[in-house]
Design a protein around this motif. Sequence first.
Motif, PDB file in Angstrom:
ATOM      1  N   ALA A 191       8.997  -0.545  29.289  1.00 35.13           N
ATOM      2  CA  ALA A 191       9.173   0.907  28.995  1.00 35.13           C
ATOM      3  C   ALA A 191      10.198   1.196  27.741  1.00 35.13           C
ATOM      4  N   ALA A 192      11.058   0.568  27.636  1.00 39.48           N
ATOM      5  CA  ALA A 192      11.989   0.762  26.442  1.00 39.48           C
ATOM      6  C   ALA A 192      11.316   0.529  25.132  1.00 39.48           C
ATOM      7  N   PHE A 193      10.430  -0.789  25.095  1.00 41.93           N
ATOM      8  CA  PHE A 193       9.775  -0.995  24.069  1.00 41.93           C
ATOM      9  C   PHE A 193       8.735   0.033  23.625  1.00 41.93           C
ATOM     10  N   GLU A 194       7.851   0.470  24.648  1.00 44.87           N
ATOM     11  CA  GLU A 194       7.016   1.707  24.396  1.00 44.87           C
ATOM     12  C   GLU A 194       7.798   2.996  24.143  1.00 44.87           C
ATOM     13  N   LYS A 195       8.792   3.237  24.547  1.00 50.83           N
ATOM     14  CA  LYS A 195       9.362   4.600  24.397  1.00 50.83           C
ATOM     15  C   LYS A 195       9.700   4.522  22.784  1.00 50.83           C
ATOM     16  N   TYR A 196      10.365   3.301  22.467  1.00 47.71           N
ATOM     17  CA  TYR A 196      10.711   3.232  20.925  1.00 47.71           C
ATOM     18  C   TYR A 196       9.565   3.456  20.016  1.00 47.71           C
ATOM     19  N   ILE A 197       8.479   2.797  20.228  1.00 42.58           N
ATOM     20  CA  ILE A 197       7.159   3.019  19.349  1.00 42.58           C
ATOM     21  C   ILE A 197       6.832   4.300  19.426  1.00 42.58           C
ATOM     22  N   LEU A 198       6.663   4.845  20.802  1.00 43.30           N
ATOM     23  CA  LEU A 198       6.293   6.304  20.488  1.00 43.30           C
ATOM     24  C   LEU A 198       7.133   7.281  19.827  1.00 43.30           C
ATOM     25  N   ASP A 199       8.650   7.066  20.007  1.00 49.43           N
ATOM     26  CA  ASP A 199       9.379   7.882  19.253  1.00 49.43           C
ATOM     27  C   ASP A 199       9.297   7.658  17.692  1.00 49.43           C
ATOM     28  N   ALA A 200       8.910   6.317  17.305  1.00 43.97           N
ATOM     29  CA  ALA A 200       8.934   6.007  15.786  1.00 43.97           C
ATOM     30  C   ALA A 200       7.613   6.693  15.211  1.00 43.97           C
ATOM     31  N   ILE A 201       6.622   6.850  15.954  1.00 44.84           N
ATOM     32  CA  ILE A 201       5.282   7.105  15.557  1.00 44.84           C
ATOM     33  C   ILE A 201       5.136   8.718  15.434  1.00 44.84           C
ATOM     34  N   GLU A 202       5.995   9.264  16.493  1.00 42.02           N
ATOM     35  CA  GLU A 202       5.663  10.796  16.641  1.00 42.02           C
ATOM     36  C   GLU A 202       5.921  11.638  15.492  1.00 42.02           C
TER      37      GLU A 202
ATOM     38  N   TRP B 249       0.879  -1.143  -0.002  1.00 41.75           N
ATOM     39  CA  TRP B 249      -0.080  -0.035  -0.098  1.00 41.75           C
ATOM     40  C   TRP B 249       1.093   1.317  -0.044  1.00 41.75           C
ATOM     41  N   GLY B 250       2.098   1.092  -0.053  1.00 39.85           N
ATOM     42  CA  GLY B 250       3.291   2.349   0.117  1.00 39.85           C
ATOM     43  C   GLY B 250       3.060   2.863   1.494  1.00 39.85           C
ATOM     44  N   ILE B 251       2.914   2.134   2.489  1.00 38.75           N
ATOM     45  CA  ILE B 251       2.605   2.457   3.935  1.00 38.75           C
ATOM     46  C   ILE B 251       4.074   2.423   4.648  1.00 38.75           C
ATOM     47  N   PRO B 252       4.815   3.394   5.471  1.00 37.09           N
ATOM     48  CA  PRO B 252       5.791   3.047   6.037  1.00 37.09           C
ATOM     49  C   PRO B 252       5.516   1.759   7.158  1.00 37.09           C
ATOM     50  N   VAL B 253       6.517   0.879   7.409  1.00 36.17           N
ATOM     51  CA  VAL B 253       6.355  -0.034   8.268  1.00 36.17           C
ATOM     52  C   VAL B 253       7.370   0.135   9.473  1.00 36.17           C
ATOM     53  N   ILE B 254       6.851   0.216  10.747  1.00 35.17           N
ATOM     54  CA  ILE B 254       7.720   0.308  11.665  1.00 35.17           C
ATOM     55  C   ILE B 254       7.911  -1.219  12.784  1.00 35.17           C
ATOM     56  N   LEU B 255       8.866  -2.005  12.538  1.00 34.05           N
ATOM     57  CA  LEU B 255       8.867  -3.099  13.359  1.00 34.05           C
ATOM     58  C   LEU B 255       9.367  -2.932  14.735  1.00 34.05           C
ATOM     59  N   ALA B 256       8.711  -3.366  15.920  1.00 29.91           N
ATOM     60  CA  ALA B 256       8.924  -3.011  17.131  1.00 29.91           C
ATOM     61  C   ALA B 256       8.665  -4.264  17.807  1.00 29.91           C
ATOM     62  N   ASP B 257       9.877  -5.389  17.591  1.00 29.54           N
ATOM     63  CA  ASP B 257      10.078  -6.607  18.038  1.00 29.54           C
ATOM     64  C   ASP B 257      10.224  -6.440  19.706  1.00 29.54           C
ATOM     65  N   ARG B 258       9.217  -6.822  20.304  1.00 35.91           N
ATOM     66  CA  ARG B 258       9.228  -6.837  21.797  1.00 35.91           C
ATOM     67  C   ARG B 258      10.552  -7.627  22.397  1.00 35.91           C
ATOM     68  N   LYS B 259      10.980  -8.706  21.878  1.00 36.11           N
ATOM     69  CA  LYS B 259      11.972  -9.490  22.353  1.00 36.11           C
ATOM     70  C   LYS B 259      13.343  -8.648  22.180  1.00 36.11           C
ATOM     71  N   SER B 260      13.318  -7.353  21.286  1.00 32.07           N
ATOM     72  CA  SER B 260      14.652  -6.835  21.252  1.00 32.07           C
ATOM     73  C   SER B 260      14.968  -5.811  22.414  1.00 32.07           C
ATOM     74  N   PHE B 261      14.105  -5.671  23.176  1.00 30.33           N
ATOM     75  CA  PHE B 261      14.261  -4.728  24.056  1.00 30.33           C
ATOM     76  C   PHE B 261      14.152  -5.305  25.616  1.00 30.33           C
ATOM     77  N   ASP B 262      14.799  -4.777  26.393  1.00 33.10           N
ATOM     78  CA  ASP B 262      15.100  -5.073  27.599  1.00 33.10           C
ATOM     79  C   ASP B 262      13.984  -4.916  28.737  1.00 33.10           C
ATOM     80  N   SER B 263      13.132  -4.042  28.416  1.00 39.66           N
ATOM     81  CA  SER B 263      12.003  -3.625  29.545  1.00 39.66           C
ATOM     82  C   SER B 263      10.898  -3.270  28.652  1.00 39.66           C
TER      83      SER B 263
END
Length: 93
Positions: free
Chosen positions: A68-79, A52-66
Motif C-alpha cells: 500500500a505504501a509503495f502504491e501510494k508513493y507511485i500515485l502521489d508521484a505521478i499525480e 530523452w529529457g523525461i523525468p524519472v521516478i524511482l519506486a524501489d519496492r524494497k524501500s517500502f514496508d507495505s
Amino acid sequence: MTKKKMVIFASGRGSNAIALHDAVENGTINAEIKALVCDIPGAPVMDRAREWGIPVILADRKSFDSKAAFEKYILDAIEPYQADIICLAGFMR
C-alpha cells in the motif's frame, strides 16, 4: 487533436519503453511522455528516459514496508503529470 499525457512504467533495459518513445516521436502514438516510473534501482531504462529529457521516478519496492505504501508513493508521484495513459512496459508489479 490534443496529445495525450503518458506515463511509462518500466523495470529493465527498456525495450518496450524505447518502442513507445519511438512511436510517440514518429507520430504513431499521439501522446507526450511526461514521466517514467521504474522499480529497479540502476535499471538502464532510467538512463534512456533521462537522455530523452523525461523525468524519472524511482519506486524501489524494497524501500517500502507495505504494498500500500509503495502504491501510494507511485500515485502521489505521478499525480502532477495528470496522465491520460499509463503504459506498463515491462513493469511487473
